[in-house]
Every structure is written in C-alpha cells, then in structure tokens.
Enzyme design. Structure first.
Site, PDB file in Angstrom:
ATOM      1  CB  CYS B  88      -0.966  -0.050   1.188  1.00 20.64           C
ATOM      2  SG  CYS B  88      -2.314   1.124   1.058  1.00 20.64           S
ATOM      3  CG  HIS B 201      -3.362  -3.694   3.438  1.00 22.18           C
ATOM      4  ND1 HIS B 201      -2.399  -2.974   4.106  1.00 22.18           N
ATOM      5  CD2 HIS B 201      -4.048  -2.795   2.699  1.00 22.18           C
ATOM      6  CE1 HIS B 201      -2.502  -1.692   3.789  1.00 22.18           C
ATOM      7  NE2 HIS B 201      -3.494  -1.562   2.945  1.00 22.18           N
ATOM      8  CD  GLU B 203      -0.524  -5.408   5.959  1.00 19.06           C
ATOM      9  OE1 GLU B 203      -0.541  -6.006   4.860  1.00 19.06           O
ATOM     10  OE2 GLU B 203      -0.745  -4.195   6.061  1.00 19.06           O
TER      11      GLU B 203
END
Lengths: 87, 234
Positions: B88, B201, B203
């Site tokens: 990002c 994302h 994560e």
C-alpha cells in the site's frame, strides 16, 4: 538576493484529475454552465538565497523534477514573483 | 532452515507496521522493527515497507518517505537482489523511490475503498504460483496505478505484473477493478523480481481466526526469497 518563486504542479493531460472533475461537476449546480477543462493543481511558494537568478532557476528546476513534482504523473512550471513577500 | 529475519520499517504515519510484524511472527519469521532514521537494516534477510500515511501523504503519497535515511539502506538492499515487499503506502514509496516503475494516483470514483477483493497472480516466482487467486483486503484512497504508455508496454513485455484485480474465480474484468488501476494492476515486480509492491494488504490476511488467508502466499514468497538470498550470500 532573495528572489521568490511559485512552482505550479498539475497532473499531466490524459490522467484523470478527480478533484478537477468534482469541481467541474459542481459548477453547473451553482449556475455556471459555461465552464470546462477544470484542473486542480498545487502551488508551492518559496524563497531562494542565491548569488544569481540563473542559479536559482536551475536549482528550482532540479527541485521540481526530483521532489516537488513526480514527472511520471505531473508537469510543472515556475514563475518568479515580483515581490519577495508575495505568496 | 532457520527462520528469516524480516525488517519492518516504521515511518512517521505508518499504520500497518504492527500488523506486518505480527504477520511475520505468525508465518514463522523473526520480525525486526526498524525506524525510518536508522541507517542499517540490522542484518535482515528481507524488508517490508508497511501501509499507512507516511508523513501525512504530504506533497504526494510516499514522496517524503523516499528521502528517509533508511531508504538508502533499502535501495542498496534491493540492489543486491534481496527481497523487499512494499504494501500500500509501501508500494507508493517504492514507486516514488524509483525502485518500481509508474505511480499511484487518486482512485477512479474519488472514494476511499475499504473492502475484500480478489487478485490473480500473474507472474510467479519462488513459491508464488501464477494463476492462483488470493482474497485480500484493500483500504486506500490513492491506489490507481498509472504509467506512461511506453513504460506500461515494458512492464507487460517483461511480465512485471505480479497481481491483477479479478473476480473470485480469476476473471479480470473492469467491474472487479476497485480503483481504476491501468490494466487492473494490483501488484508489480521490479525487473529482478526481488522487489514486490502491492496495494492489497497481505499482513491483514494471515490469521485463519480472523478471516481469509490470502496473505500466506505473499509471505511464503518473501520467506522463500529470503532463504534464497541467504544461500546466495554464503
């Protein structure tokens, strides 16, 4: 000398300028129906401590290319302001 | 194999650094927190530039972060062929730093988008399997990838597109493109395929207790590339 400059940065032609588009679409709702090609950019005002105007202009061109604008998506131009206190 | 040391860089305004550190642990790696003023990466085997709004996104997204002291180390690290993952805002920083081509501008439709999407792996490497569809979350206002026509042609010709937005079964169509990204590009490799930038994302998608685990594939690549880099340096 301490000349003052304005660096104007706008998105390149052909790239969607969502802010310009939003402003343009709002104008007719306020009655202004004859406005087109609205672009929103940014202005960066700065003063340069320098021995010569030529040096200052070269430095600003480099700053604008490397940092103040992103040449991938933006173009810029520079104008010197008449008064060192001008914004 | 020992677990790879994965550095996560925190800039002022980073938001997802904690999640990235936690994801590294969950996936079996050794997380190392690195501050943006640090000049060295503490012997890391891979580097993550996390999401957020570094320096308030002032001037342009990623424009100021790229000059942080740590970025000299990241540039050198990437230049030596070792893996760097930009998520990002991290992707935006990599583009501003010139480590990846193109740029990310305001989403088509102006809105900040925050939802689950699907991406198809276009070009795989080291355990990252082409054709696989990953379910991942996005949350960004400036994720529309753009590049000059000749740059874009080069990206496609060299198969640098890592991920494209797609339907759940992998069809790339405009209605599945959440931000108007050119050629539905959601993630990009550098020419050496050791630097990966992506808007979604991974994560946030590693813990099965919390939802889909599309992030596993990305971390598996990062770990595999770390082990490869460790092997190559010894």
């Amino acid at each position: 000398m301490r000349p003052r400059f304005e660096v104007i940065v706008v998105l390149k032609d052909g790239l969607l300028d969502p802010q310009g588009k939003a402003v343009q679409e709002a104008l007719p709702t306020l009655g202004w129906t004859n406005v087109s090609d609205v672009k929103v950019g940014k202005s960066i005002f700065l003063t340069v401590e320098t021995e010569s105007l030529v040096d200052a202009e070269a430095q600003i061109a480099e700053m604008a290319t490397r940092f103040l604008s992103n040449p991938v998506i933006e173009r810029f131009w520079v104008r010197q302001l008449a008064d060192e206190d001008a914004t | 194999m020992s677990s790879p040391r994965i550095a996560v860089v925190t800039f002022p305004g980073s938001l997802d650094d904690r999640d990235a550190l936690r994801a590294v642990s969950l996936m079996g790696g050794e997380p190392v927190s690195v501050w943006h003023q640090d000049a060295d990466l503490q012997g890391a085997d891979a580097v993550i530039l996390p999401g957020g709004f570094s320096y308030g996104d002032y001037l342009r997204t990623g424009a100021i972060a790229r000059f942080a002291p740590v970025m000299d180390a990241v540039r050198e690290f990437a230049g030596s062929g070792r893996p760097v993952l930009g998520i990002c805002n991290g992707f935006q920083i990599l583009c501003e730093a010139g480590l990846l081509p193109g740029a990310l501008i305001r989403n088509r439709g102006l809105s900040f988008v925050c939802r689950w999407i699907n991406v198809r792996i276009e070009t795989g490497t080291r355990g990252f399997v082409a054709g696989e569809v990953l379910q991942l979350p996005i949350k960004h206002g400036e994720g529309q990838f753009v590049a000059a026509p000749d740059v874009l042609a080069g990206i496609e010709a060299r198969a640098q597109v890592a991920l494209r937005y797609c339907s759940p079964d992998g069809a790339v169509e405009d209605r599945f493109n959440p931000n108007g990204a050119t050629n539905a590009i959601a993630g990009l490799w550098n020419e050496g395929r050791n630097v990966l930038g992506l808007m979604p994302h991974p994560e946030h998608a590693v813990d099965p207790d919390l939802g889909p685990t599309g992030g596993h594939a990305v971390f598996q690549w990062l770990f595999a590339a770390s082990h490869w880099a460790i092997g190559a340096s010894r």
